[in-house]
Scaffold this motif. Structure first.
Motif, PDB file in Angstrom:
ATOM      1  N   HIS A  50       0.854  -1.191   0.000  1.00  0.00           N
ATOM      2  CA  HIS A  50       0.000   0.000   0.000  1.00  0.00           C
ATOM      3  C   HIS A  50       0.893   1.246   0.000  1.00  0.00           C
ATOM      4  CE1 HIS A  50      -2.765   3.048   1.645  1.00  0.00           C
ATOM      5  NE2 HIS A  50      -3.732   2.290   1.151  1.00  0.00           N
ATOM      6  N   GLU A  73       0.861   3.968   1.673  1.00  0.00           N
ATOM      7  CA  GLU A  73       1.149   4.580   2.971  1.00  0.00           C
ATOM      8  C   GLU A  73       1.150   3.589   4.130  1.00  0.00           C
ATOM      9  OE1 GLU A  73      -1.713   7.682   3.431  1.00  0.00           O
ATOM     10  OE2 GLU A  73      -0.969   8.850   1.732  1.00  0.00           O
ATOM     11  N   GLU A  74       0.254   2.617   4.087  1.00  0.00           N
ATOM     12  CA  GLU A  74       0.164   1.665   5.192  1.00  0.00           C
ATOM     13  C   GLU A  74       1.176   0.542   5.009  1.00  0.00           C
ATOM     14  OE1 GLU A  74      -3.802   0.426   6.056  1.00  0.00           O
ATOM     15  OE2 GLU A  74      -4.674   2.346   5.468  1.00  0.00           O
ATOM     16  N   ASN A  75       1.604  -0.025   6.130  1.00  0.00           N
ATOM     17  CA  ASN A  75       2.615  -1.081   6.082  1.00  0.00           C
ATOM     18  C   ASN A  75       1.949  -2.452   5.946  1.00  0.00           C
ATOM     19  OD1 ASN A  75       4.820   0.697   6.391  1.00  0.00           O
ATOM     20  ND2 ASN A  75       4.368   0.847   8.573  1.00  0.00           N
TER      21      ASN A  75
END
Length: 503
Positions: free
Chosen positions: A375, A377-379
């Motif tokens: 993603h 921004e998300e891990n």
């Protein structure tokens, strides 16, 4: 008095299985969990839940005939249907599918969940043309407008052993071509990977080649496609093809696939007409982006796998659009291990997507080390729901199976927008309004992938005579050019004479 089974609501079943209520409803709709719908509510039983927990799913749907009903005007049959991405695109353009052919158990559940009334068959080798018509609900004299299919592509993958037509999966494309010639649809569509353009009829693995090895004529690049073209043309079909990037057709994903359009009238359909371009060239809007694809989708509501902590430590150092090369150089060895010494750009390692660009090509799992997709921004990897948005499936399209099953179905699918472009091209030809794409439009990263350029180059490499049809076309083109030049010369001469007379 007989035993009354214990009835469970979706909430109760979700608690026992350990998934969300939404997931339970999806399992019920696709038949993976046995149950029934009572009004707007789904119900199942304790026994059905125990079977699901023990076996992973109920028995897959059986082959079935299409439900009785009116035969539509534009009739289509789907082969190697998968999750029906290509079919959905043609449906958007105006086609109506009467039958799907798919052998994968999980895909069969997905098809049943979304299109329960169409016919369905499994093993394509077990049905002849007459039986396929029967399962589609067609009479012997009913016209078939379109047959579409993406035969398994592993045999032609540039990453595999490329066993070609000696591989059972390679033979699937020949089985499909033979059915086209036997069933005689007005149009046929063949979708495949880029490797089809260079696949030989036969391939000797490198490990089996000795120092005196000389390639057999059947091992020359392009032999497989040349054979397919010969079969279709001998059957009276006009064939056009190209390598298309789906991003040029409004898909928020850079994904290249070969699309062959076959027409029974012997004419060649024009290449697909693009709707977008990379840099707003050709007076077309810019490629759609990942941000466009995921707009309005709740990221917290998605189902996704997890990256191992050993990889997450590197992803935490990467921003949107970055990959392993953007890590501090001292971490490259730790991040890639022995793969750092391998050839190529290794662009599939540790990729974070960019909000402002199309997604990379979706693969069958976003967590594999060399092809992972994170993603922006998300891990975490992209979720199943984000995968579906990028491939342009409707939000209410049900995908059956485990998370891994759903990733695989979506990753293998043809983007809906590319399928819609195929449908528009066929309908335009039917209406006699075939529109051509802009001249010199770059359909993919590669040049010379259209049927004319490809065949001329392949024949030269294989030492074959030029295609008679191509030679005739070139002769006619040269004759037209000569006539035009002669007319222009005469016009200039007359103009010069008139000027002299006036002087």
């Amino acid at each position: 008095m007989g035993h009354i089974p214990e009835v469970l609501t979706t909430k109760e079943a979700a608690e026992k299985i350990g998934v969300s209520e939404q997931r339970v409803r999806a399992l019920l709709r696709c038949g993976a969990l046995e149950g029934r719908q009572a009004g707007k509510q789904w119900l199942t039983t304790e026994a059905a839940v125990q079977i699901y927990l023990r076996d992973g799913a109920a028995n897959p749907p059986e082959d079935r005939r299409r439900a009785p009903g009116k035969i539509p005007k534009l009739k289509a049959l789907s082969f190697f249907s998968g999750a029906m991405g290509l079919d959905l695109g043609l449906e958007k353009a105006g086609m109506h599918f009467l039958l799907a052919c798919e052998i994968d158990k999980t895909c069969r559940r997905t098809i049943t969940a979304n299109r329960p009334d169409i016919g369905m068959i499994g093993d394509i080798w077990k049905y002849d043309a007459r039986q396929i018509r029967e399962y589609a609900g067609l009479r012997p004299d009913d016209e078939i407008d379109v047959m579409v299919g993406g035969p398994p592509c592993q045999a032609f993958s540039t990453a595999g052993a490329r066993r070609g037509f000696h591989d059972e999966r390679g033979n699937a494309i020949l089985r499909y071509v033979n059915l086209i010639l036997e069933m005689r649809p007005r149009f046929a569509v063949i979708e495949n990977v880029r490797g089809l353009l260079s696949a030989p009829m036969v391939h000797t693995p490198h490990a089996e080649r000795g120092p005196d090895w000389v390639p057999d004529p059947e091992e020359r690049p392009g032999g497989a496609l040349m054979h397919i073209l010969g079969l279709l043309r001998a059957g009276g079909y006009g064939v056009s093809f190209n390598l298309y990037n789906a991003a040029n057709f409004g898909v928020p994903q850079s994904r290249e696939r070969v699309i062959m359009l076959c027409s029974r009238d012997g004419q060649k359909l024009p290449h697909l007409v693009p709707t977008h371009s990379q840099n707003e060239s050709f007076d077309l809007p810019k490629w759609r982006t990942l941000r466009d694809a995921l707009e309005g989708l709740d990221p917290a509501a998605g189902d996704h796998e997890e990256f191992p902590e050993a990889r997450l430590r590197f992803y935490r150092l990467l921003g949107p659009g970055q990959y392993w090369k953007h890590l501090p150089k001292k971490l490259h060895r730790a991040a890639l291990g022995g793969s750092l010494d391998a050839g190529g750009g290794k662009t599939g390692f540790l990729r974070r997507l960019d909000w402002n660009k199309p997604s990379c090509t979706l693969v069958t799992s976003p967590t594999m080390p060399a092809t992972d997709i994170c993603h922006p921004e998300e891990n975490r990897p992209l979720s199943v729901q984000e995968y579906a948005r990028i491939q342009q499936f409707p939000d209410d399209w049900v995908f059956c199976g485990s998370i891994a099953d759903r990733y695989k179905q979506i990753g293998n699918a043809v983007p809906v927008g590319l399928g819609e472009a195929v449908g528009r091209a066929i309908l335009a030809h039917i209406a006699g309004k075939g529109k051509r794409p802009p001249a010199e439009y770059p359909f993919s990263r590669y040049k010379g992938t259209d049927e004319i350029s490809w065949e001329a180059r392949t024949r030269a490499v294989m030492g074959l005579d030029p295609d008679p049809g191509t030679s005739k076309r070139k002769s006619k083109r040269k004759a037209r050019q000569a006539a035009t030049a002669k007319a222009k010369t005469r016009q200039i001469s007359l103009g010069f004479a008139a000027d002299m007379e006036a002087a």
